[in-house]
Structures are given as structure tokens and as C-alpha cells.
Motif scaffolding. Structure first.
Motif, PDB file in Angstrom:
ATOM      1  N   GLN A 241       2.240  20.799   5.196  1.00 37.57           N
ATOM      2  CA  GLN A 241       1.615  22.014   4.674  1.00 37.57           C
ATOM      3  C   GLN A 241       0.310  21.678   3.927  1.00 37.57           C
ATOM      4  N   TYR A 242       0.360  20.625   3.113  1.00 40.13           N
ATOM      5  CA  TYR A 242      -0.854  20.199   2.407  1.00 40.13           C
ATOM      6  C   TYR A 242      -1.949  19.812   3.407  1.00 40.13           C
TER       7      TYR A 242
ATOM      8  N   ILE B  71       0.831  -1.214   0.000  1.00 31.90           N
ATOM      9  CA  ILE B  71       0.000   0.000   0.000  1.00 31.90           C
ATOM     10  C   ILE B  71       0.861   1.259   0.000  1.00 31.90           C
ATOM     11  N   ILE B  72       1.791   1.378   0.948  1.00 35.42           N
ATOM     12  CA  ILE B  72       2.581   2.618   1.081  1.00 35.42           C
ATOM     13  C   ILE B  72       3.453   2.878  -0.155  1.00 35.42           C
ATOM     14  N   PRO B  73       4.224   1.890  -0.635  1.00 37.72           N
ATOM     15  CA  PRO B  73       5.100   2.198  -1.780  1.00 37.72           C
ATOM     16  C   PRO B  73       4.400   2.235  -3.138  1.00 37.72           C
ATOM     17  N   GLU B  74       3.235   1.588  -3.262  1.00 35.64           N
ATOM     18  CA  GLU B  74       2.659   1.395  -4.596  1.00 35.64           C
ATOM     19  C   GLU B  74       1.401   2.220  -4.885  1.00 35.64           C
ATOM     20  N   VAL B  75       0.818   2.861  -3.867  1.00 37.71           N
ATOM     21  CA  VAL B  75      -0.486   3.508  -4.091  1.00 37.71           C
ATOM     22  C   VAL B  75      -0.380   4.656  -5.102  1.00 37.71           C
ATOM     23  N   GLN B  76       0.821   5.205  -5.275  1.00 40.95           N
ATOM     24  CA  GLN B  76       1.012   6.295  -6.242  1.00 40.95           C
ATOM     25  C   GLN B  76       0.771   5.831  -7.681  1.00 40.95           C
TER      26      GLN B  76
ATOM     27  N   CYS C  51      -9.276   4.394  -3.094  1.00 41.52           N
ATOM     28  CA  CYS C  51      -8.055   4.182  -2.296  1.00 41.52           C
ATOM     29  C   CYS C  51      -7.928   5.239  -1.207  1.00 41.52           C
ATOM     30  N   ALA C  52      -8.277   6.497  -1.534  1.00 35.22           N
ATOM     31  CA  ALA C  52      -8.173   7.577  -0.543  1.00 35.22           C
ATOM     32  C   ALA C  52      -9.111   7.339   0.635  1.00 35.22           C
TER      33      ALA C  52
ATOM     34  N   ILE D 247      -1.319  11.544   1.225  1.00 34.18           N
ATOM     35  CA  ILE D 247      -1.149  12.936   0.773  1.00 34.18           C
ATOM     36  C   ILE D 247      -0.443  12.944  -0.586  1.00 34.18           C
ATOM     37  N   GLY D 248       0.495  12.021  -0.767  1.00 28.84           N
ATOM     38  CA  GLY D 248       1.172  11.871  -2.073  1.00 28.84           C
ATOM     39  C   GLY D 248       0.185  11.507  -3.172  1.00 28.84           C
TER      40      GLY D 248
END
Length: 915
Positions: A901-902, A770-775, A786-787, A817-818
Motif C-alpha cells: 500500500q505504501y 542490510i535487511i535486518p539492521e537498516v531500521q 541508505c535509501a 519501505i520500513g
């Protein structure tokens, strides 16, 4: 299968039956051959038959069957079984070239095509000796053999004209040129000399000219990618030889030889490094006068094709088919010369155009061919850049296209007699198609009723062109990308337009005319609700046509547009009156039943798509007529054909969407069947995304209790596939699925099912997937799923806050956030052989998506979450309320500054804070 006399006899009998016009005899024979073609030695039996059978019909039939077998099965597709055993592959390649060269021409052509299909996959790496074997045959002196080699080389190398530039392609072409350039040049010179030697022998010249045609085609293919160093030294010689040929008495030369020689000149004159060969004004004038103008003439052969073989004429004239014509080649040469010499060439031809039009005006009925040639010249001169979709996109500014249209095109089309001067009518209509972007809209609107009128013309070419022109006009876009013509502007003609289009389908030779059916489809699409009063009559005619063509489907484009028109009828009518769906079901279901019972493979994917559209139109439960079909949709045989898969998945999704309770109650025993389909699809790299479509619909729509007992097994299957064969496409689909599961069943349920399969697996999935591939996730709905799913994991999963999983909380928030703010990661690992989702292996009936049956984008979250960023802020606020102090601390210490910031921006937009 043994290579025995008994098997050869059996094969002969079945091949004979495949030629029977009676479908009751032909279809079972075709099915039998399909069932045995996977056996070892089957292709070798076919080759033995075409070599040794005493029956010429069987020999030709065996050669065609062999070529189609190679077309279907030679390519090796990853994750699919190898359909031809290695021993057969080796034997085929060892024998086919010799067999092809020793066969009569009719069979030689089929085997030549088979060699090119094999070559596309195996040459040069897996068939390194092919070139040597071919070049050696040039020494035979036998032009039957030489032409066989040239024909095969042409079918093998013509793809170089269309392929994108790449180092791999250039390496292959260089390998071919190293072996082929010198022998081909020597053969060309020798053949030219033989033409002089045998100048008075017509039969010898016919053979020699056919060799020259093939040599020039090869020369064109091998030069297309612009590797000039191989032929540059001889270019002037080649030029002079072709130029000399073209200024001989044209009547002595074969059309193919002339068109290929002109095509050669056209390809050379476009190259900057050969510009000097054409700079002399005398050279230009001589080419224009002696080569181009004589070959623009409408010849007796063109007239014969126009009247007696309209389909072939249209393919040549309108679509630029592979079969070259003198006129097409001459037009290409005009365009080529205009690239560097537009002013001089336009000047030379302007005089010719004016004199041709003057000759026509003196006596139109006798001199109409002069005007035809003038229109062709103007078209060639004016066309600088053209696409099939948009017509001319760049025109020669030295030619006044609107003035020519008003003075010389419209008067012919305004004539009351649609059957007078049919060639000029066709020219005029083609002019509208080609220059539709240059002619002002008001003139095009004037053309619409004239084109509608010409749908009644007796000439197949004229009424086909009229239909095609209307279709192109109705597709045009205006300045704001809206349709150029509105429904209101065409509405005054609606009745006569629809009447003439459907009448045109009854004209001789046009019962399955694809241009007419495409125009019907496009008219429906443009006119929308204006067609509703005519739908009862039109759907009856479309259904009758569907029944007729389903007996023997032979025109794939016509069939596709027919189904599109049916879908438009349903969409437009049911949008205004959803209850009308039952009228369409009454009209269509009898024909659909017949298609399914007779296993009309070409139509089955279409039928499933139309049924999906009809079923989705029902707002409540599934009618019983559909439920009766449901068990049959799960039969494995239907899923063996790759072309059926997308349509079947779509139809099952419609069943789940409209009738999940009915399925859960009345067909509970079918759930394992559904999951069996999912398991089959998920195992295939080509179709795994379809498996996820089905699985997502099961999770979204089926009552949770009906799926409970299968959930763990579903995840185990997915993890096995991840372990054995992980691809980017699979991971993207997997991410959407687990987040949808999280939304449907809750974040805690997702964590529990993962850790129930293997302790700490939930953490591994978060950290490694999930963390490395969701982008990598693409698509607005997919990203939203997914969000919202990740938001639930962050804020509604207690183990994320008070176990070893807590260390993954901030990286998971950072990745979310990415997903919101960073560009999509569309990289694919180098080592991954990525199978595109459109890839359909082999020859089987490919899936053809009906645009107007398309499933509307479905958002399973819908209004529950409108803005995922606001939803994240609100959910974090709620979490911070439950455990004050912890969330701000985790965010401020571990989140990078940009992400922080986002996040503050999301909190401000939602008017909440973290406590």
C-alpha cells in the motif's frame, strides 16, 4: 621501575621542577612524568615519597600527582590498554586507607579524593573490605583518624545525591547503610555529648564541630535517595539535636556546621513522611525567627569574600558550589518549608521583609545589610523551581515580583554611581537573573543599558554579575521560541556594550573572567552583522588575549568562550564577505603556529576546529599555507590524544572537501597515511564513528583512481572488525558507508567488491546486515544515503534480477519501505557494552566541541535526489520498463499488504506505474 632510592631521588627532582613557574623548566618535567607513568611501580614510588620524604613540599606534590594519576588512569576502558598493572592496583588498595589516615590533613585530603575515585570504579565488588576497614576506625577515639574516615566516606557517598534511581544503586546504598547507619548514629550521639563536655574548650570544639559537619553531610547523602527505614526511628532525635545546635549563640558555631545543620533540616522538611514534625505554628515561627532570619544576614566573612575573594564568592552565590554557606542553606530551608507550608511561611516573612526595608530607608549607608537580607528573603520565598539555564521556572504566587523589582531593585541600578553599595547592586542584578522569566519584557529592556553601565563597576562581583545577566537575557526565548530580544532592539547599545565588555577584561582580577567572555560570545551571536564594523578591532583584542592565555591556560570556560567568539567573528564576517577570510588567517595563524609548536594541549583541538572553519570558507583550492600543515596532521603522536581526534577528523574532512585533487596530485604519498589513521580509528569502539567520517569523505571527494588500489583492503578491515567486535554503532556507520560507496561507484561495483573478497559475500551482507539492521540507522541525511543506496541495489544491480540473489530482492524492498515508514529501531542488545560517542576515556584533555565552529550538515546526495520515495518509484518504473512483467509480479507475490500500500502511494505521487 624499581622501588629503589635512585628512582625515588629522580622522581623527587622532577616533582620539584613541576613546581617551577618557568614553563621552560616546568613543561619538560611534566612531559617526563607523563612518559613514565605507565611503568609498573610508578604509583608505589609516589606513595613511598609522600610517606617517607623529609620535604613537606615534595610530600604534598607527590600526593597531588598521585591523585591526578589515579584520576587519569584508574578507570579501565574497553578496547584501551589497562594503564595500571594489576599488582599495582592490589598494592594501592591494600595500603592507601592506612596511609591516608596516618598522613597530615593536607595530604589526607588528596588521598581521600584518590580513594573516592578508586571507589567509584571498584566499590563494592572489587573492594569489598573497604567499608569494614573504615567503620573499624571509628573505635580509635582519635578524631584526626575519625575525620579522615568521615571525609573519605563523604567523597565516596556524595554521588548518591546526584545519581538516578536504580535497583543497582539502592542495593549499593543498602549495603552501605547496613554497615554504616548504626555506627554513624552512635558516633553522632557521642560527638554531641563530647561537645557538651568540652563546651569551654575552643580547640576541642573546632575538631568536634568538623566531625559533626562531615556526619551531617554523610547523613544527607545517605538519605537523599529516600530509603527512610534506616534512620526513621531516630529522626526526631536528629531533628532536636540539630535544632538545639542552631539556636545556640551563632557566633560560637562554625559556618560549615551551621550550614550543614540547616541543610539537614531543609532535606527533612521536604519529605512527606516528616511533615508532621513541622506542622505546629510555633515550630514554624521558631525556625523562621531563630534559624532562618539570623542566617540570612550578610556576615563579616561574606563581606570579606565579596571584596577580596570574588571568584569564590561568585562560585558560592551564583553557581551553588560544593562549599556551603549559611545563607544558601537558609534559602534552601525557606524553599523546603514552602513546599507544604507556603501560606504560613510567606505570612511570617512578609512582616520581616517590610521591617528590614523600613530600617534600610531610615539610613541606607548604615543599614544597607537590612535591604540585602530582605532581597534574599524575597528571593527564597518566591523561588519554587529553578534551573541554571532558565532561572525561576515556578514562582510563589503570593509574592509580587514585578512590584518588588520596580520599587526596590531598579532604583539601586539607576543610581549614577556604579560603585555605590556594591552588595546591593549585585543583589539587584542577581534578582534580574533569577526572575527574568517573571519580570515583563519592557522592564528587562530598561535593565539592559543599566547592566551595560555596571560592566564598569570596580567590584569584580558586580561587573561579573552584570556580564552574566546580559548573557542570560540575550539567551532568553520568547513565546515562539525566537530570541526574546532582537538584534534591532539591542543595536542602539552595540558600541557601548562591546566597548564596556572588552574594557571589563582589563579591570583588576578580570583578565580571564569567564562571565565577561561568555557575554562577548552571546552578544556577537545575538547582534550578528551589527558587529561587523567593529570586528577588525575586536579580533585584534581577541587574538592578543589568546596569545596571552596560551602561555599558561588555566580557565577552561573562559578559553572555550574565547574560541567561540573567534568563530562567530569569522562566521558573521565571512558570510557577508567571504574574501575577508584572509584577514582572519593573517590575524590568527601566527598565534596558532605558536600554540602548535609549544604543544599547548588544551588549545590544540580548538585550533584545529577554527582552522576547519577557515578552510571551509575558501571556495576553491586549498591555500599553500594549509597544504604545508597537511603532512603533520597525519603524525601518530597527534592521534594518541583522544581529545584531538574529533577536531583532527573534522580538519582532514575540510582538506578532502576543499582540495581532494590537490591532495591526489601533490600529496598522493599521503593517502596511505590517511588510511592508516582510518585503520587506527576503526579499531576503537569509542572512535570508530570518527573513522567512518574520514572514510566517507575519502570516498565522496577523492578521485576514484587515487583510491582504487586500497578499496579491497578497506573492506577487509571493516569485515575483520565486524567479525571480531560488532556493535550497533559500528553497524549503523557501516550501513551508511556501503550505501555511500554504492551511490559513488555504482551498485554493481559494490556487489563485485564483496564477491571478490569471498564468493557469495554480497548475499550474506544483504541477508545478515542490510535487511535486518537498516531500521537502526538514525539521522535524516544518513537515512537518505541508505535509501538511495538501497534503491540502486534494487534497480541498478543486474545480479539482483537474475542470480540466486533474486530471492533477496523483495525482502530488501520491504526493508527500504520500513526505513521510510516505521519508527527507528533504537534498541541495543543487553549484552552489548555500548560506548557512547561522547565518552572520552581517562583524564586526557577532553574534546570540547565549539558550537559556532560546527560543521554544517552535509548531504553528499544534495539535489541529485530530493525525495527518496519518489526516487524509488521512478527507479522501479525504469527497471520495469527494461524487464516488463517481472517487477509487478515480484512485488505483488512477496511484499506484505501494508508495504504494498505504501509503495502504491509512492508510485501515484511520482505519476508512474510498474510495467
Amino acid at each position: 621501575m624499581e622501588l629503589s632510592d635512585a628512582n625515588l631521588q629522580t622522581l623527587t627532582e622532577y616533582l620539584k621542577k613541576t613546581l617551577d613557574p618557568d614553563p621552560a623548566i616546568r613543561r619538560p618535567a611534566e612531559k617526563f612524568l607523563e612518559s613514565v607513568e605507565g611503568n609498573q611501580n610508578y604509583p608505589l614510588l609516589l606513595l613511598t615519597l609522600l610517606e617517607k620524604s623529609q620535604d613537606n613540599v615534595i610530600k604534598v606534590c607527590a600526593s597531588v600527582t598521585f591523585k591526578n594519576y589515579i584520576k587519569r588512569n584508574w578507570r579501565i576502558v574497553e578496547d584501551e590498554p589497562n594503564k595500571i598493572c594489576e599488582a599495582d592496583r592490589v598494592a594501592i588498595k591494600a595500603n592507601i586507607v592506612h596511609l591516608m589516615l596516618s598522613s597530615p590533613e593536607q595530604i589526607q585530603k588528596q588521598l581521600s579524593d584518590a580513594i573516592s575515585i578508586i571507589g567509584r570504579e571498584d566499590f563494592p565488588q572489587k573492594w569489598p573490605d573497604l567499608l569494614t576497614e573504615m567503620v573499624n576506625r571509628f573505635q580509635s577515639g582519635d578524631f584526626h583518624v575519625i575525620n579522615g574516615v568521615l571525609r573519605t566516606a563523604h567523597s565516596l557517598f556524595k554521588r548518591y545525591r546526584h545519581e538516578f534511581k536504580s535497583n543497582e544503586l539502592w542495593t549499593e546504598i543498602k549495603l552501605v547503610l547496613d554497615a554504616f547507619a548504626l555506627p554513624l548514629t552512635n558516633l553522632f550521639k557521642a560527638t554531641i555529648e563530647l561537645c557538651s563536655t568540652h563546651a569551654n574548650d575552643a580547640s576541642a570544639l573546632r575538631i568536634l564541630f568538623s566531625s559533626l559537619i562531615l556526619i551531617s553531610k554523610l547523613f544527607y547523602s545517605l538519605n537523599f535517595q529516600d530509603l527512610p527505614e534506616f534512620f526513621e526511628d531516630n529522626m526526631e532525635t536528629w531533628m532536636n539535636n540539630f535544632h538545639t545546635l542552631l539556636t545556640l549563640d551563632n557566633k560560637l558555631l562554625q559556618t560549615d556546621l551551621v550550614s550543614n545543620a540547616i541543610q539537614f533540616l531543609a532535606s527533612v522538611c521536604e519529605r512527606p513522611h516528616y511533615k508532621n514534625l513541622f506542622e505546629d505554628q510555633n515550630t514554624l515561627t521558631r525556625i523562621c525567627e531563630k534559624v532562618i532570619v539570623p542566617n540570612m544576614e550578610f556576615r563579616a566573612a561574606d563581606e570579606e569574600a565579596f571584596e577580596d575573594n570574588s571568584e569564590e564568592y561568585i562560585r558560592r552565590d551564583l553557581e551553588g558550589s560544593d562549599i556551603d554557606t549559611r545563607r544558601r542553606a537558609a534559602c534552601d530551608l525557606v524553599r523546603g518549608l514552602c513546599k507544604f507550608f507556603e501560606g504560613p511561611v510567606t505570612g511570617i516573612f512578609s512582616g520581616y521583609v517590610n521591617s528590614m526595608l523600613q530600617e534600610y530607608a531610615k539610613n541606607p549607608s548604615v543599614n544597607w545589610k537590612h535591604k540585602d537580607a530582605a532581597i534574599y528573603l524575597v528571593t527564597s520565598l518566591a523561588s519554587k523551581a529553578q534551573t541554571q539555564k532558565h532561572g525561576i521556572t515556578q514562582a510563589n504566587e503570593l509574592v509580587n515580583l514585578t512590584e518588588f523589582f520596580v520599587n526596590h531593585i531598579l532604583p539601586d541600578l539607576k543610581s549614577a554611581n556604579v560603585n555605590e553599595f556594591p552588595v546591593l547592586k549585585a543583589d539587584g542584578i542577581k534578582y534580574i537573573m533569577i526572575f527574568r522569566n517573571q519580570v515583563p519584557k519592557e522592564h528587562l529592556l530598561v535593565s539592559v543599558p543599566l547592566l551595560i553601565n555596571h560592566l564598569q563597576a570596580e567590584s569584580t562581583v558586580v561587573h561579573s554579575y552584570a556580564a552574566h545577566a546580559l548573557e542570560r537575557l540575550f539567551t532568553m526565548r520568547g513565546p515562539n521560541s525566537a530570541a526574546l530580544f532582537t538584534a534591532a532592539e539591542i543595536a542602539p547599545f552595540v558600541e557601548i556594550l562591546l566597548t564596556n565588555l572588552f574594557k571589563a577584561l582589563t579591570l583588576p582580577g578580570s583578565s580571564e573572567n569567564e562571565y565577561i567572555m561568555k557575554a562577548i560570545m552571546r552578544s556577537f551571536s545575538l547582534l550578528q552583522e551589527a558587529i561587523i564594523p567593529y570586528i577588525p578591532t575586536l579580533i585584534t583584542q581577541l587574538t592578543q588575549k589568546l596569545l596571552a592565555v596560551s602561555k599558561n591556560p588555566s580557565k577552561p570556560h573562559f578559553n572555550h568562550y574565547m574560541f567561540e567568539a573567534i568563530c562567530l567573528s569569522i562566521r558573521i564576517t565571512c558570510k557577508a564577505n567571504p574574501a575577508a577570510v584572509v584577514n582572519f588567517e593573517e590575524a590568527l595563524f601566527l598565534v596558532f603556529t605558536e600554540i602548535l609548536q609549544n604543544d599547548v594541549q588544551e588549545f590544540i583541538p580548538y585550533v584545529f576546529q577554527v582552522m576547519s572553519l577557515l578552510l571551509e570558507t575558501h571556495k576553491n583550492d586549498i591555500p599553500s599555507s594549509y597544504m604545508a600543515l597537511f603532512p603533520h596532521l597525519l603524525q601518530p603522536v597527534l592521534w594518541e590524544r583522544t581529545g584531538n581526534i574529533p577536531a583532527l577528523v573534522r580538519l582532514l574532512q575540510a582538506f578532502l572537501e576543499r582540495g581532494s585533487n590537490t591532495i591526489a596530485n601533490a600529496a598522493a604519498d599521503k593517502i596511505p597515511g590517511l588510511l592508516g589513521v582510518f585503520q587506527k580509528l576503526i579499531a576503537s569502539k569509542a572512535n570508530d564513528h570518527q573513522g567512518f567520517y574520514l572514510l566517507n569523505s575519502i570516498i565522496e571527494h577523492m578521485p576514484p583512481e587515487s583510491v582504487d588500489q586500497y578499496r579491497k583492503q578497506i573492506f577487509i578491515l571493516l569485515f575483520q572488525r565486524l567479525q571480531n567486535s560488532k556493535t550497533t554503532k559500528f553497524i549503523k556507520s557501516f550501513l551508511v558507508f556501503i550505501n555511500l560507496y554504492c551511490i559513488k561507484y555504482g551498485a554493481l561495483a559494490l556487489q563485485e567488491i564483496f564477491d571478490g573478497i569471498q564468493p557469495k559475500m554480497f548475499g550474506m551482507v544483504l541477508e545478515k546486515i542490510i535487511i535486518p539492521e537498516v531500521q537502526k540507522v538514525s539521522g535524516n541525511v544518513e537515512k537518505k544515503i541508505c535509501a538511495v543506496g538501497i534503491t540502486k541495489l534494487l534497480t541498478e544491480c543486474p545480479p539482483m534480477m537474475d542470480t540466486e540473489y533474486t530471492k533477496l530482492w523483495t525482502p530488501l524492498l520491504q526493508s527500504l519501505i520500513g526505513l521510510f515508514e516505521l519508527p527507528e529501531d533504537d534498541t541495543i542488545p543487553d549484552e552489548e557494552h555500548f560506548i557512547d560517542i561522547e565518552d572520552t576515556p581517562g583524564y586526557q584533555t577532553a574534546f570540547s566541541q565549539l558550537a559556532f565552529a560546527g560543521r554544517r550538515e552535509h548531504d553528499p546526495i544534495g539535489q541529485m535526489v530530493n525525495n527518496p520515495k519518489i526516487h524509488l518509484a521512478q527507479s522501479l518504473h525504469k527497471l520495469s520498463t527494461a524487464c516488463p512483467g517481472r517487477v509487478p509480479s515480484m512485488v505483488s507475490t512477496s511484499l506484505n499488504a501494508e508495504a504494498l500500500q505504501y509503495l502504491q502511494g509512492y508510485l501515484q505521487a511520482a505519476s508512474v506505474t510498474l510495467l
